[in-house]
Design an enzyme around this catalytic site. Structure first.
Site, mmCIF file in Angstrom:
data_model
loop_
_atom_site.group_PDB
_atom_site.id
_atom_site.type_symbol
_atom_site.label_atom_id
_atom_site.label_comp_id
_atom_site.label_asym_id
_atom_site.label_seq_id
_atom_site.Cartn_x
_atom_site.Cartn_y
_atom_site.Cartn_z
ATOM 1 N N TYR A 146 -36.766 -41.393 -11.307
ATOM 2 C CA TYR A 146 -37.176 -41.707 -12.662
ATOM 3 C C TYR A 146 -37.818 -43.080 -12.810
ATOM 4 O O TYR A 146 -38.848 -43.221 -13.340
ATOM 5 C CB TYR A 146 -36.157 -41.372 -13.666
ATOM 6 N N LYS A 195 -26.715 -35.748 -1.727
ATOM 7 C CA LYS A 195 -27.320 -35.209 -0.445
ATOM 8 C C LYS A 195 -27.131 -36.017 0.509
ATOM 9 O O LYS A 195 -28.104 -36.644 1.007
ATOM 10 C CB LYS A 195 -28.834 -34.809 -1.071
ATOM 11 N N ASP A 227 -27.168 -28.917 -3.006
ATOM 12 C CA ASP A 227 -27.375 -27.204 -3.068
ATOM 13 C C ASP A 227 -26.132 -26.378 -2.947
ATOM 14 O O ASP A 227 -26.473 -25.415 -3.516
ATOM 15 C CB ASP A 227 -28.196 -27.375 -1.612
ATOM 16 N N ASP A 251 -30.096 -34.024 -13.732
ATOM 17 C CA ASP A 251 -31.209 -33.338 -14.640
ATOM 18 C C ASP A 251 -31.273 -31.728 -14.602
ATOM 19 O O ASP A 251 -31.076 -31.013 -15.353
ATOM 20 C CB ASP A 251 -32.717 -33.947 -14.539
ATOM 21 N N ASP A 255 -28.875 -28.444 -16.623
ATOM 22 C CA ASP A 255 -29.879 -27.366 -17.132
ATOM 23 C C ASP A 255 -29.110 -26.033 -16.561
ATOM 24 O O ASP A 255 -28.991 -25.045 -17.287
ATOM 25 C CB ASP A 255 -31.169 -27.387 -16.764
HETATM 26 C C1 IPM Z 1 -33.697 -34.276 -20.089
HETATM 27 C C2 IPM Z 1 -35.060 -33.975 -20.073
HETATM 28 C C3 IPM Z 1 -35.929 -35.383 -19.515
HETATM 29 C C4 IPM Z 1 -35.213 -35.465 -18.218
HETATM 30 C C5 IPM Z 1 -37.316 -35.263 -19.480
HETATM 31 C C6 IPM Z 1 -38.074 -34.765 -20.895
HETATM 32 C C7 IPM Z 1 -38.022 -36.501 -19.040
HETATM 33 O O1 IPM Z 1 -35.483 -32.962 -18.989
HETATM 34 O O2 IPM Z 1 -33.271 -35.147 -20.861
HETATM 35 O O3 IPM Z 1 -32.902 -33.646 -19.285
HETATM 36 O O4 IPM Z 1 -35.802 -35.128 -17.182
HETATM 37 O O5 IPM Z 1 -34.487 -36.646 -18.292
HETATM 38 MG MG MG Z 2 -33.749 -31.888 -18.207
#
Ligand code: IPM
Ligand code: MG
Length: 360
Positions: A146, A195, A227, A251, A255
């Site tokens: 990032y 990884k 993975d 990230d 999710d």
């Molecule tokens: C998160 C989001 C952000 C990230 C995006 C919006 C830049 O997906 O906070 O997880 O990837 O960090």
């Molecule tokens: Mg995210």
């Protein structure tokens, strides 16, 4: 106690869910004798619309002067919103990355917990959901891909894009220490996800984390390839306690972890630096498709305010009062649309906030 909070409602469902979190905080303040002073700031698309910049330096300076930041969400529909016609550094997400970096928020805590009441919302097999899970994803937030050098240019007549993944040992050590500290307060297990069979950066993560682990003999330490971790999350999520990982893996895996709890609308997060300062935001995004309809789930943001009470203000009793209120409304069967079973009665975003505030 006097608590000074920068409030960034942001875009999409942000304003709706943050308003409910403030409602619940005020209920706690009233009951336990604390004052929450809010200063509202702009970030993301709304800041682009007003200042032509997703996050102004002035906003950063004000945020820095507070005890904590409570954030909703930023961004819009990447296909249709005019914000995404702007150069990348002027888009809403650039504001989020800038505030993380400027405030030094290197440790991102994303808990994923399956509420017994929501077991049926969990998309995993019943035999897996039955066992429940309760993990903390510790995502490094100010390094890696990032924040490394990036560019797109023509090389020998071929368009080529480069993103750089860099970590130094200090960046790794400080988050590893936070991860082990948090594990000590939980079930005392740390899984480093990397990884290391391919990446040099992962091999450095292993080396440094192994050194840190030596200072925590009570904590069980293991490593797992990313993975495999993605598979294990859907096969046997109960095995995880603290999952420690770099920025991009975190990230993605956070999710995935949120989805197995049944709804991304339930998951809070905290981003911390070396002090008590923190930025607290729901793990989910701005959900522009449902914005303005009063149907978003405010619980993730309310639970983010809980993390704020705990980590920035050390108000554990108050934090617990909100957590219990959330459990209570779920036990009583109140559901926003994202967690309702077909045919179950649904409450609106603001009703959910009021129900929780009333039970604090
Ligand atoms: C998160 C989001 C952000 C990230 C995006 C919006 C830049 O997906 O906070 O997880 O990837 O960090
Ligand atoms: Mg995210």
């Amino acid at each position: 106690m006097n608590c000074n909070i920068a409030v960034i409602k942001g875009d999409g469902i942000g304003p709706e869910v943050v308003t409910e979190a403030m409602k619940v905080l005020d209920a706690v303040g009233k009951k336990y004798g604390h004052t929450f002073n809010y200063e509202q700031l702009l970030m993301g698309g709304c800041s682009i619309d007003k200042y032509g910049d997703p996050l102004t330096d002035e906003t950063v300076a004000i945020a820095k002067s507070k005890d904590a930041v409570l954030l909703g969400s930023i961004g819009g529909n990447t296909q249709t919103s005019p914000w995404y016609k702007l150069p990348p550094e002027k888009r809403p997400e650039a504001g989020l990355l800038k505030i993380r970096k400027e405030l030094g928020l290197f440790a991102n805590l994303r808990p994923a917990y399956l509420y017994p009441e929501l077991k049926e919302a969990c998309p995993l097999k019943e035999s897996v959901a039955e066992r429940g899970f309760d993990m903390m994803i510790m995502r490094e937030l100010t390094g890696g891909l990032y924040f490394g050098d990036r560019y797109t240019k023509e090389v020998d007549g071929v368009m080529t894009a480069v993103d750089t993944l860099t970590y130094n040992e200090n960046e790794i050590r400080r988050i590893a220490i936070k991860g082990f500290d948090i594990a000590m307060k939980r079930r005392k297990k740390v899984t480093l996800v990397d990884k290391a069979n391919v990446l040099d950066s992962s091999r450095l993560w292993r080396k440094v984390t192994e050194e840190v682990a030596k200072d925590y003999p009570e904590v069980t330490y293991e490593t797992m390839l990313v993975d495999n971790a993605a598979m294990q999350l859907v096969k046997d999520p109960a095995q995880f306690d603290v999952m420690l990982t770099e920025n991009m893996f975190g990230d993605i895996l956070s999710d995935e972890a949120s989805m197995i709890t049944g709804s991304i609308g339930m998951l809070s997060s905290a981003s911390l630096n070396e002090t008590k300062f923190g930025l607290y935001e729901p793990s989910g995004g701005s959900a522009p498709d449902i914005a303005g309809q009063n149907i978003a789930n405010p619980i993730a943001t309310i639970l983010s305010a809980v993390m704020m009470l705990r980590y920035t203000f050390d108000l554990d009793k108050e934090a617990e009062a909100i957590e219990n209120a959330v459990k209570k409304v779920l036990e009583e069967g109140y559901r926003t649309i994202d967690i309702a079973k077909p045919g179950e009665p649904q409450v609106k975003c603001d009703e959910m906030g009021t129900l929780i505030a009333e039970r604090v």
